[in-house]
Design an enzyme around this catalytic site. Structure first.
Site, mmCIF file in Angstrom:
data_model
loop_
_atom_site.group_PDB
_atom_site.id
_atom_site.type_symbol
_atom_site.label_atom_id
_atom_site.label_comp_id
_atom_site.label_asym_id
_atom_site.label_seq_id
_atom_site.Cartn_x
_atom_site.Cartn_y
_atom_site.Cartn_z
ATOM 1 C CG ASN A 7 40.973 48.144 44.560
ATOM 2 O OD1 ASN A 7 41.600 49.156 44.271
ATOM 3 N ND2 ASN A 7 40.680 47.216 43.665
ATOM 4 C CD GLU A 34 42.704 48.224 40.680
ATOM 5 O OE1 GLU A 34 43.118 48.608 39.551
ATOM 6 O OE2 GLU A 34 41.557 48.430 41.091
ATOM 7 C CG ASP A 145 38.377 44.167 43.980
ATOM 8 O OD1 ASP A 145 37.296 43.567 43.826
ATOM 9 O OD2 ASP A 145 38.777 45.070 43.219
ATOM 10 C CG ASN A 147 36.845 42.521 40.314
ATOM 11 O OD1 ASN A 147 36.150 43.532 40.263
ATOM 12 N ND2 ASN A 147 38.154 42.555 40.160
ATOM 13 C CG ASP A 246 37.085 52.453 41.969
ATOM 14 O OD1 ASP A 246 38.088 52.170 42.655
ATOM 15 O OD2 ASP A 246 36.912 51.986 40.830
#
Length: 256
Positions: A7, A34, A145, A147, A246
């Site tokens: 990401n 992203e 990702d 999450n 991040d």
């Protein structure tokens, strides 16, 4: 063969990082999330100069996914078949005999919200789709990702990241386990059992320096690939660079 999920949290900002990392790590396939770029702005030419071909689905400011690979991608699928969603969160393609499914899973905001309910609905649609994909493509990798931190050891503080917290709630983890039950394996856990190994750290509160992270970037491999999986890990180095994403790249290496 190295297959990676990363990401990048804006490819417009992080393209120099991606180019530097591709040159050093030399992956064969990279699933990006992203990207936050509309398709006409995707840096296809720059990545081609680095030796990679790209397929992508993006939108302005939010979301965006891509598969970047040394070999041409074939049989590209954008979005979850039969699931109406304007958000660019899913892209799949066949590369070098592997079926790659790249997911940027819905965050869900907070437990009990409409966005949380949508996340669970979205994951149900992914499950139904992957159930078909794994029949058609036995050599399957589902990565991205997610999450979702699969277990307590995938969080820096299980007391905070508990069954009532977004990203670690019971319903989210159950949805991930349902996906794994289709015949997928968490490649990282095939080779690493220790706690405190993360792929995401909040920008705030010196999260990376204090290792206040979560392991939410996953590489799931099908049973037919399990015997070829010789290594898996998380490359923390790009998280140390100036203006980093991040997230750190999560990778799996296959023999043959």
């Amino acid at each position: 063969m190295k297959i990676v999920s990363w990401n990048v949290n804006s490819l417009n900002v992080r393209l120099p990082h991606l180019e530097q990392w591709l040159a050093g790590f030399a992956p064969d396939i990279v699933a990006l999330q992203e990207t936050k770029l509309e398709d006409p702005r995707f840096p296809d030419t720059a990545l081609s100069a680095a030796g990679y071909r790209s397929v992508f689905a993006g939108q302005k400011t939010y979301n965006g996914v891509a598969i970047v690979s040394r070999e041409n991608a074939q049989d590209v699928q954008i979005g979850i078949p039969g699931f109406d969603d304007e958000q660019k969160r899913v892209i799949a393609a066949t590369v070098g005999g592997l079926r790659i499914v790249n997911l940027y899973v819905v965050n869900g905001q907070d437990v009990g919200t409409d966005k949380y309910a949508y996340k669970l609905c979205w994951l149900d649609a992914v499950h139904a789709w992957i159930e078909q994909e794994i029949r058609q493509y036995p050599d399957l990798i589902v990565l991205g990702d997610f999450n979702i931190a699969p277990e307590a050891r995938d969080t820096h503080d299980p007391a905070v990241w508990n069954e009532d917290h977004i990203l670690t709630s019971t319903a989210e983890r159950d949805a991930l386990q349902r996906l794994l039950s289709l015949g997928l394996h968490d490649a990282y856990r095939l080779h690493n059992q220790e706690e405190g190994q993360f792929s995401w750290w909040d920008y705030r509160q010196a999260g990376f320096r204090r290792n206040l992270g979560l392991r939410i970037d996953l590489t799931l491999i099908s049973e037919s690939l399990r015997g070829r999986c010789v290594a898996a890990g998380i490359d923390r180095e790009p998280r140390t660079w100036d203006r980093p994403s991040d997230h750190a790249p999560a990778w799996v290496e296959l023999a043959g």
